[in-house]
Scaffold this active site. Structure first.
Site, short mmCIF file in Angstrom:
data_model
loop_
_atom_site.label_atom_id
_atom_site.label_comp_id
_atom_site.label_asym_id
_atom_site.label_seq_id
_atom_site.Cartn_x
_atom_site.Cartn_y
_atom_site.Cartn_z
N HIS A 106 -12.88 54.76 33.17
CA HIS A 106 -11.74 55.48 33.75
C HIS A 106 -10.60 54.01 34.49
O HIS A 106 -10.69 54.43 35.77
CB HIS A 106 -11.09 56.97 34.33
CG HIS A 106 -12.34 57.64 33.59
ND1 HIS A 106 -11.58 57.95 32.38
CD2 HIS A 106 -12.74 59.26 33.54
CE1 HIS A 106 -12.31 58.78 31.62
NE2 HIS A 106 -12.52 59.96 32.38
N HIS B 12 -5.84 63.51 33.81
CA HIS B 12 -7.63 64.47 33.78
C HIS B 12 -7.59 65.26 33.78
O HIS B 12 -8.22 66.85 34.49
CB HIS B 12 -8.24 63.30 34.27
CG HIS B 12 -10.08 63.74 33.55
ND1 HIS B 12 -10.77 64.61 33.83
CD2 HIS B 12 -10.80 62.70 32.85
CE1 HIS B 12 -11.74 64.59 32.93
NE2 HIS B 12 -11.01 63.46 32.28
N GLU C 14 -6.60 65.03 27.34
CA GLU C 14 -6.52 63.82 27.85
C GLU C 14 -6.14 62.40 26.67
O GLU C 14 -6.60 62.54 25.84
CB GLU C 14 -7.78 62.72 28.05
CG GLU C 14 -8.43 63.61 29.35
CD GLU C 14 -9.85 63.08 29.52
OE1 GLU C 14 -10.25 62.20 30.10
OE2 GLU C 14 -10.83 63.85 29.65
#
Length: 324
Positions: free
Chosen positions: A79, A153, A289
């Site tokens: 991420h 998220h 996601e």
């Protein structure tokens, strides 16, 4: 419906939706304090980047140069790195488009941020419409070649955040293929068919039924899903449908992205306390996601995430809620 968005991480902190009897509940998990949002709850509802999901060993090969990215304790970049977009304060302004209201947030990420080349200006717009839809639109530009892969998220629990697990939810995913992973959740390579596996969600299935078996890929993810589905079709189309029979709530996920990472909250252990004072236990929520594939910079056969100067990164995801 109402939505709450924080400038910290440009995150969806709460989303209140009615059930079949009109009773509203917050259906996304959130952190109870700033300390949580900078710690164990860092990704809850956040806009993650510059690169959502994993880049193996923090190695980014790009146009003849190899960049070393910041990594998490796993040794991989997740991420966008340990100090990615989820930990930043974004600048936000209210917006109104036709019948929709929301907020637009912007962040400037300088060259070298977490090891990534190029200065990137990213923008995310949340718009809530009166018919029960939440749209999330992303844009980004760069002054040097780089990679960009943004997503939200949020963890959904259609019973209401902190009210049990999502094991009783039904999930449908419009995908004939998925990406198996190794023990570090890095894709092994080629797309595999979902047919004959727990990943075949082309017809709605109860999540608990899918993830309680002994399939090696379910075990690799910590007894759950943490995998990328390769979505059918192109353009803005349906990716998934999540339903909770007891409340009657449904959320349909549409996206322009080629992939959908489904994560069933396998890491929650009860230590994280929600804004409502409830503890999040294993499988307390499910993340849908929408994104490009994990580790795409190291996989030339995957859709490219390369962004060059003069180009504009664009991505759109819509969550449509209903109750019956």
């Amino acid at each position: 419906m109402t939505a709450e968005v924080l400038s910290l991480g440009a995150r969806l902190q709460a989303l209140h939706a009615p059930d079949r009897d009109g009773r509203r509940a917050n259906v996304v998990l959130g952190g109870g304090s700033v300390e949580d949002l900078l710690g164990d709850a860092a990704y809850l509802g956040a806009t993650v980047g510059r690169y959502a999901n994993r880049i193996a060993d923090g190695v980014l090969p790009l146009e003849g140069t190899t960049y070393r990215l910041a990594t998490q304790p796993t040794g991989h970049t997740l991420h966008g790195g340990p100090d990615g977009f989820a930990t930043r304060l974004w600048d936000g302004v209210p917006v109104r488009e036709d019948r929709q209201v929301g907020v637009r947030l912007r962040l400037r990420s300088p060259a070298g941020d977490q090891g990534f080349p190029g200065t990137v200006t990213a923008e995310v717009t949340y718009l809530l419409d009166p018919d029960g839809g939440l749209s999330i639109t992303y844009q980004a530009v760069t002054d040097a070649p780089t990679v960009v892969n943004l997503t939200n998220h949020a963890y959904f629990n259609l019973a209401g955040e902190g009210r049990g697990t999502v094991l009783d939810h039904l999930l449908h995913v419009d995908a004939a293929g998925y990406l198996p992973v190794d023990g570090n959740l890095i894709p092994l390579g080629p797309v595999e068919p979902v047919a004959g596996t727990p990943f075949d969600l082309r017809h709605a299935r109860r999540i608990g039924t899918c993830i309680t078996g002994e399939h090696p890929q379910i075990l690799a993810a910590g007894r759950g899903f943490d995998h990328n589905w390769v979505l059918d079709g192109t353009g803005l189309r349906r990716a998934a449908l999540l339903s909770h029979p007891a409340s009657g709530r449904h959320v349909e996920c549409l996206t322009t992205e080629p992939g959908l990472q489904v994560y069933t909250g396998n890491h929650f252990d009860g230590s994280l306390i929600s804004p409502s004072g409830r503890r999040y236990t294993k499988h307390a929520g499910i993340a849908l996601e929408t994104q490009h594939f994990p580790d795409s910079p190291n996989r030339p056969d995957y859709p490219s995430t390369l962004l060059r100067p003069g180009e504009k990164y664009r991505s759109r995801t819509v969550y449509r809620f209903s109750a019956e």
